[in-house]
Scaffold this active site. Structure first.
Site, PDB file in Angstrom:
ATOM      1  N   CYS A 130      -3.516   0.437   6.721  1.00  0.00           N
ATOM      2  CA  CYS A 130      -3.624  -0.479   7.866  1.00  0.00           C
ATOM      3  C   CYS A 130      -4.353   0.134   9.050  1.00  0.00           C
ATOM      4  O   CYS A 130      -5.072  -0.543   9.759  1.00  0.00           O
ATOM      5  CB  CYS A 130      -2.238  -0.918   8.278  1.00  0.00           C
ATOM      6  N   GLU A 152       7.558   2.155  14.689  1.00  0.00           N
ATOM      7  CA  GLU A 152       8.310   2.821  13.624  1.00  0.00           C
ATOM      8  C   GLU A 152       8.238   4.318  13.887  1.00  0.00           C
ATOM      9  O   GLU A 152       7.380   4.806  14.626  1.00  0.00           O
ATOM     10  CB  GLU A 152       7.718   2.477  12.254  1.00  0.00           C
ATOM     11  N   GLU A 166       4.484  -4.725  11.988  1.00  0.00           N
ATOM     12  CA  GLU A 166       3.475  -3.704  11.665  1.00  0.00           C
ATOM     13  C   GLU A 166       2.375  -4.407  10.896  1.00  0.00           C
ATOM     14  O   GLU A 166       2.508  -4.642   9.695  1.00  0.00           O
ATOM     15  CB  GLU A 166       4.104  -2.595  10.805  1.00  0.00           C
ATOM     16  N   ASN A 206       0.795  -1.234   0.000  1.00  0.00           N
ATOM     17  CA  ASN A 206       0.000   0.000   0.000  1.00  0.00           C
ATOM     18  C   ASN A 206       0.829   1.286   0.000  1.00  0.00           C
ATOM     19  O   ASN A 206       0.410   2.285  -0.555  1.00  0.00           O
ATOM     20  CB  ASN A 206      -1.014  -0.007   1.152  1.00  0.00           C
TER      21      ASN A 206
HETATM   22  P1  NAD Z   1       0.996  -9.781   3.220  1.00  0.00           P
HETATM   23  O1  NAD Z   1       1.034 -10.218   4.634  1.00  0.00           O
HETATM   24  O2  NAD Z   1       0.328 -10.645   2.227  1.00  0.00           O
HETATM   25  O3  NAD Z   1       2.482  -9.566   2.650  1.00  0.00           O
HETATM   26  C1  NAD Z   1       3.370  -8.653   3.257  1.00  0.00           C
HETATM   27  C2  NAD Z   1       4.773  -8.992   2.821  1.00  0.00           C
HETATM   28  O4  NAD Z   1       5.188 -10.209   3.430  1.00  0.00           O
HETATM   29  C3  NAD Z   1       4.951  -9.202   1.319  1.00  0.00           C
HETATM   30  O5  NAD Z   1       6.177  -8.620   0.926  1.00  0.00           O
HETATM   31  C4  NAD Z   1       5.010 -10.717   1.185  1.00  0.00           C
HETATM   32  O6  NAD Z   1       5.739 -11.156   0.059  1.00  0.00           O
HETATM   33  C5  NAD Z   1       5.713 -11.097   2.460  1.00  0.00           C
HETATM   34  N1  NAD Z   1       5.457 -12.447   2.960  1.00  0.00           N
HETATM   35  C6  NAD Z   1       4.335 -13.197   2.826  1.00  0.00           C
HETATM   36  N2  NAD Z   1       4.475 -14.363   3.486  1.00  0.00           N
HETATM   37  C7  NAD Z   1       5.696 -14.361   4.049  1.00  0.00           C
HETATM   38  C8  NAD Z   1       6.426 -15.280   4.870  1.00  0.00           C
HETATM   39  N3  NAD Z   1       5.900 -16.440   5.244  1.00  0.00           N
HETATM   40  N4  NAD Z   1       7.672 -14.939   5.285  1.00  0.00           N
HETATM   41  C9  NAD Z   1       8.202 -13.751   4.942  1.00  0.00           C
HETATM   42  N5  NAD Z   1       7.571 -12.845   4.153  1.00  0.00           N
HETATM   43  C10 NAD Z   1       6.331 -13.143   3.715  1.00  0.00           C
HETATM   44  O7  NAD Z   1       0.399  -8.308   3.293  1.00  0.00           O
HETATM   45  P2  NAD Z   1      -0.067  -7.395   2.077  1.00  0.00           P
HETATM   46  O8  NAD Z   1      -1.292  -8.057   1.585  1.00  0.00           O
HETATM   47  O9  NAD Z   1       1.066  -7.103   1.174  1.00  0.00           O
HETATM   48  O10 NAD Z   1      -0.452  -6.037   2.801  1.00  0.00           O
HETATM   49  C11 NAD Z   1      -1.661  -5.818   3.415  1.00  0.00           C
HETATM   50  C12 NAD Z   1      -1.561  -6.055   4.912  1.00  0.00           C
HETATM   51  O11 NAD Z   1      -0.521  -5.266   5.467  1.00  0.00           O
HETATM   52  C13 NAD Z   1      -2.818  -5.617   5.640  1.00  0.00           C
HETATM   53  O12 NAD Z   1      -3.144  -6.559   6.630  1.00  0.00           O
HETATM   54  C14 NAD Z   1      -2.425  -4.298   6.265  1.00  0.00           C
HETATM   55  O13 NAD Z   1      -3.159  -3.931   7.382  1.00  0.00           O
HETATM   56  C15 NAD Z   1      -0.994  -4.547   6.598  1.00  0.00           C
HETATM   57  N6  NAD Z   1      -0.264  -3.267   6.747  1.00  0.00           N
HETATM   58  C16 NAD Z   1       0.173  -2.882   7.990  1.00  0.00           C
HETATM   59  C17 NAD Z   1       0.815  -1.669   8.157  1.00  0.00           C
HETATM   60  C18 NAD Z   1       1.279  -1.216   9.516  1.00  0.00           C
HETATM   61  O14 NAD Z   1       2.134  -0.345   9.575  1.00  0.00           O
HETATM   62  N7  NAD Z   1       0.765  -1.737  10.604  1.00  0.00           N
HETATM   63  C19 NAD Z   1       1.040  -0.846   7.046  1.00  0.00           C
HETATM   64  C20 NAD Z   1       0.593  -1.273   5.801  1.00  0.00           C
HETATM   65  C21 NAD Z   1      -0.059  -2.486   5.664  1.00  0.00           C
END
Ligand code: NAD
Length: 487
Positions: free
Chosen positions: A284, A461, A250, A153
């Site tokens: 998020c 962060e 996060e 995002n």
């Molecule tokens: P996701 O969990 O599908 O993927 C996040 C990242 O993790 C990607 O780069 C992915 O390739 C990697 N990944 C996936 N499985 C993994 C594993 N087993 N080991 C290591 N890396 C792995 O998330 P997304 O769909 O890309 O993003 C949306 C999510 O992120 C939402 O839940 C949102 O709330 C959260 N988010 C949180 C914040 C925050 O600061 N709290 C900010 C932005 C997004």
């Protein structure tokens, strides 16, 4: 292909390709156009990135924090000068409208470089501890090689929010962007080199959920910072725990935004719209459970509907567009399925609820959607949708809303709109959240800590708090006399 980088990865100061890696396309979510073709990292690429980071980190840690800070401040300056170009790339990478990326994405990344560059000179100081004759002192030492894993995002912001504190503390970073948005982080790596960062300290490698674990489990990696969903967070934290590595998580949220009868209604609607529709709802910390006190429900919904229906959806490259598509077809389908569930479970659809007519069918668009009469047990009130879907829930009084707002596994953020300041602070006190806003929503300047409680994660962060998550303390005890022993 109009956003094709020189190669897929950026290691040791240069672009690197390994065509043995699984090929994947970067797709512009507004049209389905393939804008770049890349390869996921092979084990050889991962080894090369981590080895280069490990090598570079030793000399970097020996530099003065002020000198390190100077480089980051220069990077911030370059990012600001290239804001237009970086924002255009971010728009192609994510589908977010240029109207947003030009004010929110590279600029917030530059803010992080500027802030951490600025605090470097004093934020890494230790303590002097008098012990009578003897004394001790503490030093802040870097962790070593840190891995950053990003969500789709805010790809440039996440690359900088993780990179800036890591680098300033004397670490090296290997960053893996989301497979959905691989392009922005490469530019950040390039800019850091141009700003004078020694090579190897900020490497970018591509890949998906199968690449991440190879980074997390690597013996030369000392810390992992993930921005992603709760299920991914659990997997990454579990793998890191197996090696007792430092982690920052996060993760997702289902944050409550509470609007009392005495609130400025237009301002509260602005907050609710910002906290549900900015970045097409893919934020998020969004306040996706909007609790509205019964006395203003009708007024709130009438104005909210009118203002939501006036949102300009369309081509993200057009300066006038206020809302673009979501990231990809799978996410679009997931959101539409949640909308159907909301209808089936009895919520009232106030506006939206489907794909807008006015846009290309190739794009992954969803109408900004508002549900009213949502109850706590409905799926749309419990699960993170990560799309432009606002749930409005009614409440009668303060005690009730606190209990209901806290009845969630998540605890990322929250907010209140009220004219009663004492009540606002009572809510800030009682709502379980890492960040809480009073009479605004979703503002995250770099000066304030950001992160979650409960299942939304741990670690912080931004702000000086981030320094604690990218360094650790060494204590030195200094004896001023002879060492005495009883034997
Ligand atoms: P996701 O969990 O599908 O993927 C996040 C990242 O993790 C990607 O780069 C992915 O390739 C990697 N990944 C996936 N499985 C993994 C594993 N087993 N080991 C290591 N890396 C792995 O998330 P997304 O769909 O890309 O993003 C949306 C999510 O992120 C939402 O839940 C949102 O709330 C959260 N988010 C949180 C914040 C925050 O600061 N709290 C900010 C932005 C997004």
């Amino acid at each position: 292909m109009r956003a094709q980088p020189k190669a897929s990865h950026f290691i040791d100061g240069e672009y690197v390709e390994d065509t043995a890696g699984t090929p994947f396309d970067s797709v512009y979510p507004a049209t389905g156009e393939v804008i770049a073709r890349l390869h996921a990292a092979t084990p050889a690429i991962i080894e090369r990135a981590i080895a280069s980071a490990k090598r570079a980190q030793v000399e970097w840690a020996a530099m003065s924090p002020t000198a390190r800070g100077r480089i980051l401040k220069r990077a911030a300056q370059i990012m600001r000068e290239r804001n237009r170009e970086l924002s255009e790339l971010e728009t192609l990478d994510t589908g977010k409208p240029i109207q947003e990326t030009i004010v929110a994405d590279p600029t917030s990344g530059a803010d992080a470089f500027e802030y951490f560059g600025g605090v470097a000179a004093s934020a890494l100081n230790g303590e002097h501890i008098p012990l009578g004759g003897d004394w001790a002192y503490t030093k802040r030492i870097p962790l070593g090689v840190c891995v950053g894993i990003g969500a789709w995002n805010y790809p440039q912001q996440i690359a900088c929010w993780k990179g800036a504190p890591a680098l300033i503390c004397g670490n090296a970073m290997v960053f893996k962007p989301s497979e959905n948005t691989p392009l922005g982080a490469l530019k950040i790596a390039e800019i850091l080199i141009e700003a004078g960062l020694p090579k190897g300290l900020y490497n970018v490698i591509q890949g998906d959920r199968s690449t991440g674990p190879q980074l997390v489990n690597h013996p030369d990696v000392n810390k992992v910072s993930l921005t992603g969903s709760v299920p991914t967070g659990r997997k990454v934290a579990e793998a890191a725990a197996g090696h007792l590595k430092h982690v920052t998580m996060e993760l997702g949220g289902k944050s409550p935004m509470i609007v009392f009868d005495d609130a400025d209604v237009e301002s509260a609607i602005s907050g609710a719209m910002l906290g549900n529709f900015y970045s097409t709802g893919q934020v998020c910390s969004n306040g996706t459970r909007v609790f509205v006190q019964k006395g203003i429900k009708d007024k709130f919904l009438t104005r909210l509907k009118a203002r939501t229906e006036a949102i300009l959806i369309g081509d993200p490259e057009d300066e006038a567009t206020q809302m673009g598509p979501v990231i990809n077809r799978a996410q679009q389908e997931k959101i539409l399925a949640y909308i159907e569930k909301g209808k089936a479970e009895g919520a009232t659809l106030v506006t939206g609820g489907s794909i807008p007519n006015s846009v290309s069918a190739e794009g992954c668009y969803v109408q900004p959607t508002v549900f009213a009469d949502v109850t706590d047990d409905m799926t749309i009130a419990r699960e993170e949708i990560f799309g432009p879907v606002m749930c409005v829930l009614d409440f009668a009084n303060e005690a009730e809303v606190v209990e209901r707002a806290n009845a969630s596994e998540f605890g990322l953020a929250g907010g209140v709109f009220t004219a009663d300041l004492a009540r606002a602070h009572r809510m800030a006190d009682q709502i379980e959240a890492g960040t809480f806003w009073i009479n605004t929503y979703n503002l995250c300047p770099v000066e304030i800590p950001f992160g979650g409680v409960k299942q939304s994660g741990f670690g912080r962060e931004n702000s000086l708090a981030a320094i604690e998550h990218y360094s650790e303390l060494k204590t030195v005890y200094v004896a001023m006399g002879k060492c005495e022993a009883p034997y």
